[in-house]
Write an enzyme that holds these catalytic residues in place. Structure first.
Site, short mmCIF file in Angstrom:
data_model
loop_
_atom_site.label_atom_id
_atom_site.label_comp_id
_atom_site.label_asym_id
_atom_site.label_seq_id
_atom_site.Cartn_x
_atom_site.Cartn_y
_atom_site.Cartn_z
N ASP A 2 -2.24 -9.19 -0.32
CA ASP A 2 -3.62 -8.91 0.04
C ASP A 2 -3.67 -8.64 1.55
O ASP A 2 -3.17 -9.44 2.34
CB ASP A 2 -4.52 -10.10 -0.28
CG ASP A 2 -4.68 -10.31 -1.79
OD1 ASP A 2 -4.44 -9.35 -2.54
OD2 ASP A 2 -5.05 -11.42 -2.20
N ASP A 121 -9.37 -7.56 -14.36
CA ASP A 121 -9.53 -9.01 -14.27
C ASP A 121 -10.42 -9.45 -15.43
O ASP A 121 -11.46 -8.83 -15.67
CB ASP A 121 -10.20 -9.42 -12.96
CG ASP A 121 -9.38 -9.00 -11.74
OD1 ASP A 121 -8.19 -8.68 -11.92
OD2 ASP A 121 -9.93 -9.00 -10.63
#
Length: 234
Positions: A2, A121
């Site tokens: 990230d 997700d």
């Protein structure tokens, strides 16, 4: 990895972020240690984000010799064009695909399915697997399995599936579609990786903090996978 403001960070659903190092340096380390691929997700929201990300892609491409995927804020063919021109091998889209499914078709037709990864997700709500956005915070009206099938039909080459509460769902997903499934979310031990491949029938596994903070060494992990009869490149 990230990425926020040009640095690698680690948190839970983008909250309580900790600095985990320079992404180019980490990319080189992971490449040397035997990672098969790297994924960079830009979670910054500044106006300069796109320029910063392109600069990062260029530096990473000149540093490593393994494939890498870039995601975060990609919403158009032109976004992808710039990233691929600067050295990215694949792009990952999530929210933009949910909001504009035609984008999957457009990217696959323009660049080929092999470089289009759709991240999904999902969480359970009242017994149903529901697609979520914003790091799992925002539920949509999409059913996980319906969306995965649609994503494949529209031309995605891979699915990056993240779920924290997995009970056979990964295996069901792997059997449903004919494109590779990358399993992500919650890996804390080597056994979690073994389970993802053996029980979940995943084609690949993605993790971050266990590598960033040296909880698991890539070479040790790959050797253990091989010891468990899971095909892996050492």
């Amino acid at each position: 990895m990230d990425i926020k403001n040009g640095r690698t960070v680690k948190g839970v659903n983008f909250v309580d972020l900790r600095d985990a190092g320079d992404p180019v340096e980490l990319a080189k380390i992971y490449s040397d240690e035997g990672a098969d691929e790297l994924v960079f997700l830009d979670i910054s929201a500044t106006e300069e984000r796109r320029k910063t990300l392109v600069d990062l892609v260029r530096k990473v491409a000149s540093t490593i010799n393994i494939p890498f995927t870039v995601g975060g804020g990609i919403s158009s063919v032109s976004d992808v064009e710039v990233l691929l021109q600067n050295g990215a091998d694949k792009v990952s889209i999530n929210s933009s695909a949910v909001k504009n499914p035609q984008l999957i078709n457009d990217l696959a037709q323009k660049f080929g399915s092999q470089c289009v990864v759709v991240a999904i997700d999902a969480k359970q709500i009242d017994g149903q697997w529901v697609v979520h956005l914003v790091g799992g915070k925002v539920p949509t009206e999409l059913n996980l399995f319906d969306w995965a099938k649609e994503v494949e039909e529209r031309g995605a080459g891979e699915i990056l599936f993240t779920s924290m509460d997995n009970d056979g769902t990964l295996a069901r997903l792997s059997e449903l579609v004919n494109i590779p499934i990358i399993a992500s979310g919650g890996a804390g031990t080597i056994q979690h990786f073994i389970d993802a491949f053996k029980d979940g029938k995943a084609d690949a596994a993605l993790a971050a903090s266990v590598f960033h903070f040296k909880e698991i060494e890539i070479k040790t992990l790959k050797q253990e996978l091989k010891n468990n009869n899971i095909e892996v490149r050492l």
